[in-house]
Scaffold this motif. Structure first.
Motif, PDB file in Angstrom:
ATOM      1  N   ALA A  26       3.359  14.390  -2.013  1.00 32.10           N
ATOM      2  CA  ALA A  26       4.730  14.251  -2.510  1.00 32.10           C
ATOM      3  C   ALA A  26       5.711  14.065  -1.366  1.00 32.10           C
ATOM      4  O   ALA A  26       6.720  13.368  -1.503  1.00 32.10           O
ATOM      5  CB  ALA A  26       5.111  15.475  -3.341  1.00 32.10           C
ATOM      6  N   ARG A  27       5.392  14.675  -0.216  1.00 30.61           N
ATOM      7  CA  ARG A  27       6.257  14.560   0.956  1.00 30.61           C
ATOM      8  C   ARG A  27       5.843  13.411   1.871  1.00 30.61           C
ATOM      9  O   ARG A  27       6.357  13.278   2.972  1.00 30.61           O
ATOM     10  CB  ARG A  27       6.244  15.887   1.728  1.00 30.61           C
ATOM     11  CG  ARG A  27       6.812  17.040   0.932  1.00 30.61           C
ATOM     12  CD  ARG A  27       6.903  18.306   1.749  1.00 30.61           C
ATOM     13  NE  ARG A  27       7.561  19.374   1.007  1.00 30.61           N
ATOM     14  CZ  ARG A  27       7.846  20.565   1.502  1.00 30.61           C
ATOM     15  NH1 ARG A  27       7.525  20.847   2.765  1.00 30.61           N
ATOM     16  NH2 ARG A  27       8.450  21.480   0.768  1.00 30.61           N
ATOM     17  N   ARG A  28       4.878  12.623   1.424  1.00 33.30           N
ATOM     18  CA  ARG A  28       4.404  11.440   2.158  1.00 33.30           C
ATOM     19  C   ARG A  28       3.878  11.832   3.542  1.00 33.30           C
ATOM     20  O   ARG A  28       4.083  11.137   4.519  1.00 33.30           O
ATOM     21  CB  ARG A  28       5.518  10.384   2.273  1.00 33.30           C
ATOM     22  CG  ARG A  28       6.085   9.992   0.933  1.00 33.30           C
ATOM     23  CD  ARG A  28       7.304   9.107   1.049  1.00 33.30           C
ATOM     24  NE  ARG A  28       8.322   9.668   1.921  1.00 33.30           N
ATOM     25  CZ  ARG A  28       9.126  10.675   1.578  1.00 33.30           C
ATOM     26  NH1 ARG A  28       9.036  11.229   0.391  1.00 33.30           N
ATOM     27  NH2 ARG A  28      10.022  11.119   2.427  1.00 33.30           N
ATOM     28  N   HIS A  68     -10.056   5.842   3.224  1.00 32.94           N
ATOM     29  CA  HIS A  68      -9.278   4.607   3.092  1.00 32.94           C
ATOM     30  C   HIS A  68      -7.778   4.894   3.165  1.00 32.94           C
ATOM     31  O   HIS A  68      -7.031   4.232   3.901  1.00 32.94           O
ATOM     32  CB  HIS A  68      -9.614   3.927   1.754  1.00 32.94           C
ATOM     33  CG  HIS A  68      -8.696   2.801   1.382  1.00 32.94           C
ATOM     34  ND1 HIS A  68      -7.657   2.958   0.481  1.00 32.94           N
ATOM     35  CD2 HIS A  68      -8.649   1.506   1.783  1.00 32.94           C
ATOM     36  CE1 HIS A  68      -7.010   1.806   0.351  1.00 32.94           C
ATOM     37  NE2 HIS A  68      -7.591   0.920   1.129  1.00 32.94           N
ATOM     38  N   GLY A  69      -7.331   5.912   2.421  1.00 33.14           N
ATOM     39  CA  GLY A  69      -5.911   6.255   2.434  1.00 33.14           C
ATOM     40  C   GLY A  69      -5.455   6.779   3.782  1.00 33.14           C
ATOM     41  O   GLY A  69      -4.355   6.453   4.253  1.00 33.14           O
ATOM     42  N   TRP A  70      -6.308   7.583   4.415  1.00 32.38           N
ATOM     43  CA  TRP A  70      -5.993   8.130   5.741  1.00 32.38           C
ATOM     44  C   TRP A  70      -5.781   6.986   6.731  1.00 32.38           C
ATOM     45  O   TRP A  70      -4.845   7.016   7.535  1.00 32.38           O
ATOM     46  CB  TRP A  70      -7.153   9.017   6.184  1.00 32.38           C
ATOM     47  CG  TRP A  70      -6.839   9.999   7.274  1.00 32.38           C
ATOM     48  CD1 TRP A  70      -5.724  10.032   8.059  1.00 32.38           C
ATOM     49  CD2 TRP A  70      -7.660  11.099   7.694  1.00 32.38           C
ATOM     50  NE1 TRP A  70      -5.798  11.064   8.951  1.00 32.38           N
ATOM     51  CE2 TRP A  70      -6.969  11.741   8.749  1.00 32.38           C
ATOM     52  CE3 TRP A  70      -8.894  11.580   7.294  1.00 32.38           C
ATOM     53  CZ2 TRP A  70      -7.496  12.856   9.398  1.00 32.38           C
ATOM     54  CZ3 TRP A  70      -9.412  12.692   7.945  1.00 32.38           C
ATOM     55  CH2 TRP A  70      -8.718  13.326   8.974  1.00 32.38           C
ATOM     56  N   MET A 135      -3.737   3.753  -5.992  1.00 36.41           N
ATOM     57  CA  MET A 135      -2.298   3.478  -6.008  1.00 36.41           C
ATOM     58  C   MET A 135      -1.556   4.367  -5.011  1.00 36.41           C
ATOM     59  O   MET A 135      -0.618   3.931  -4.339  1.00 36.41           O
ATOM     60  CB  MET A 135      -1.744   3.676  -7.414  1.00 36.41           C
ATOM     61  CG  MET A 135      -2.280   2.683  -8.441  1.00 36.41           C
ATOM     62  SD  MET A 135      -1.800   3.092 -10.135  1.00 36.41           S
ATOM     63  CE  MET A 135      -0.019   2.753 -10.065  1.00 36.41           C
ATOM     64  N   LEU A 136      -1.992   5.638  -4.901  1.00 33.04           N
ATOM     65  CA  LEU A 136      -1.387   6.550  -3.929  1.00 33.04           C
ATOM     66  C   LEU A 136      -1.641   6.065  -2.510  1.00 33.04           C
ATOM     67  O   LEU A 136      -0.741   6.098  -1.650  1.00 33.04           O
ATOM     68  CB  LEU A 136      -1.952   7.958  -4.105  1.00 33.04           C
ATOM     69  CG  LEU A 136      -1.500   9.013  -3.089  1.00 33.04           C
ATOM     70  CD1 LEU A 136       0.007   9.250  -3.197  1.00 33.04           C
ATOM     71  CD2 LEU A 136      -2.257  10.319  -3.288  1.00 33.04           C
ATOM     72  N   ASN A 137      -2.862   5.590  -2.251  1.00 31.69           N
ATOM     73  CA  ASN A 137      -3.190   5.078  -0.919  1.00 31.69           C
ATOM     74  C   ASN A 137      -2.265   3.939  -0.517  1.00 31.69           C
ATOM     75  O   ASN A 137      -1.943   3.784   0.665  1.00 31.69           O
ATOM     76  CB  ASN A 137      -4.639   4.585  -0.882  1.00 31.69           C
ATOM     77  CG  ASN A 137      -5.653   5.711  -0.912  1.00 31.69           C
ATOM     78  OD1 ASN A 137      -5.288   6.888  -0.926  1.00 31.69           O
ATOM     79  ND2 ASN A 137      -6.920   5.374  -0.945  1.00 31.69           N
ATOM     80  N   GLU A 142       4.344   4.209  -8.872  1.00 32.73           N
ATOM     81  CA  GLU A 142       3.863   4.478 -10.236  1.00 32.73           C
ATOM     82  C   GLU A 142       2.585   5.319 -10.264  1.00 32.73           C
ATOM     83  O   GLU A 142       2.142   5.740 -11.343  1.00 32.73           O
ATOM     84  CB  GLU A 142       3.641   3.169 -10.984  1.00 32.73           C
ATOM     85  CG  GLU A 142       4.913   2.428 -11.358  1.00 32.73           C
ATOM     86  CD  GLU A 142       5.494   1.619 -10.201  1.00 32.73           C
ATOM     87  OE1 GLU A 142       6.606   1.085 -10.342  1.00 32.73           O
ATOM     88  OE2 GLU A 142       4.811   1.509  -9.149  1.00 32.73           O
ATOM     89  N   ASN A 143       1.996   5.572  -9.088  1.00 35.52           N
ATOM     90  CA  ASN A 143       0.807   6.421  -9.068  1.00 35.52           C
ATOM     91  C   ASN A 143       1.094   7.776  -9.687  1.00 35.52           C
ATOM     92  O   ASN A 143       0.201   8.392 -10.292  1.00 35.52           O
ATOM     93  CB  ASN A 143       0.283   6.580  -7.634  1.00 35.52           C
ATOM     94  CG  ASN A 143       0.993   7.674  -6.848  1.00 35.52           C
ATOM     95  OD1 ASN A 143       0.634   8.843  -6.909  1.00 35.52           O
ATOM     96  ND2 ASN A 143       2.026   7.294  -6.095  1.00 35.52           N
ATOM     97  N   TRP A 144       2.340   8.254  -9.580  1.00 31.98           N
ATOM     98  CA  TRP A 144       2.671   9.584 -10.095  1.00 31.98           C
ATOM     99  C   TRP A 144       2.588   9.643 -11.610  1.00 31.98           C
ATOM    100  O   TRP A 144       2.211  10.672 -12.178  1.00 31.98           O
ATOM    101  CB  TRP A 144       4.056  10.002  -9.605  1.00 31.98           C
ATOM    102  CG  TRP A 144       4.098  10.189  -8.123  1.00 31.98           C
ATOM    103  CD1 TRP A 144       4.760   9.416  -7.202  1.00 31.98           C
ATOM    104  CD2 TRP A 144       3.423  11.204  -7.356  1.00 31.98           C
ATOM    105  NE1 TRP A 144       4.536   9.893  -5.931  1.00 31.98           N
ATOM    106  CE2 TRP A 144       3.730  10.980  -5.993  1.00 31.98           C
ATOM    107  CE3 TRP A 144       2.595  12.269  -7.706  1.00 31.98           C
ATOM    108  CZ2 TRP A 144       3.228  11.796  -4.982  1.00 31.98           C
ATOM    109  CZ3 TRP A 144       2.094  13.082  -6.693  1.00 31.98           C
ATOM    110  CH2 TRP A 144       2.419  12.834  -5.347  1.00 31.98           C
TER     111      TRP A 144
END
Length: 202
Positions: A26-28, A68-70, A135-137, A142-144
């Motif tokens: 949430a805090r990116r 992948h997201g990292w 989507m978060l990655n 809209e991922n939320w």
């Protein structure tokens, strides 16, 4: 109390690492990924004995998506903490197809090869979770919305399988996801230049 902690320590650890993971997302904050990977390993231990086989397998895939997201949050355009983007329109049909196809495939696998009593629900939440994580990655805001829907379903599923601590965790996740959505929207409104309106990446 000590006996209860010793008995439920995996769920408690999953609660703590899961809450920290969502709060950091949430805090990116990129630390959401290493903590998230630790959370995946804990949930793997929790879900298998409960018969949530798709959710357990999901944790393994989450580790891959976590890497992948990292990488994206440290090497890609997403490394900028003030960067958020809308989901590209061209990506939406593919995300829906992936969720539906994944649900159908996992439902068949669970119904055919396991003793799962919640095959459809387990498969649907698993597929939707993978879509939400991707989507978060990409820092698509809209991922939320997807996560909120998944967490509501997981609360019901966890209660049905007797995982009360995990149910409480996902109830907490709902609140954290709402907070994350609000936070990302605020960043979007304050930094419009960082939000491409014609993002065509998928």
């Amino acid at each position: 109390m000590i006996e209860w902690i010793l008995t439920e320590w995996t769920q408690i650890l999953g609660f703590a690492t899961g809450a920290a993971c969502v709060l950091l997302a949430a805090r990116r904050n990129v630390w959401t990924y290493p903590i998230g990977i630790a959370n995946n390993l804990v949930f793997l231990v929790v879900f298998v004995p409960a018969g949530l086989y798709a959710s357990a397998a999901l944790q393994v895939v989450y580790v891959v998506l976590g890497v992948h997201g990292w990488w994206r949050w440290t090497r890609g355009v997403e490394h900028d903490r003030e960067y958020v983007a809308r989901t590209p329109r061209r990506a939406v049909p593919w995300l829906i197809v992936a969720a539906v196809a994944g649900t159908a495939l996992l439902t068949w696998v669970l119904a055919t090869f396991t003793d799962s009593q919640v095959a459809l629900a387990d498969a649907a939440t698993t597929s939707a979770s993978l879509v939400a994580q991707y989507m978060l990655n990409r820092k698509w805001i809209e991922n939320w919305f997807v996560w909120i829907g998944v967490d509501v379903a997981f609360v019901a599923l966890s209660i049905a399988t007797g995982l009360w601590i995990i149910a409480a965790l996902y109830a907490l996740f709902i609140g954290l996801c709402v907070s994350g959505l609000w936070s990302w929207r605020r960043v979007q409104s304050e930094s419009t230049d960082a939000v491409p309106t014609a993002d065509t990446r998928a």
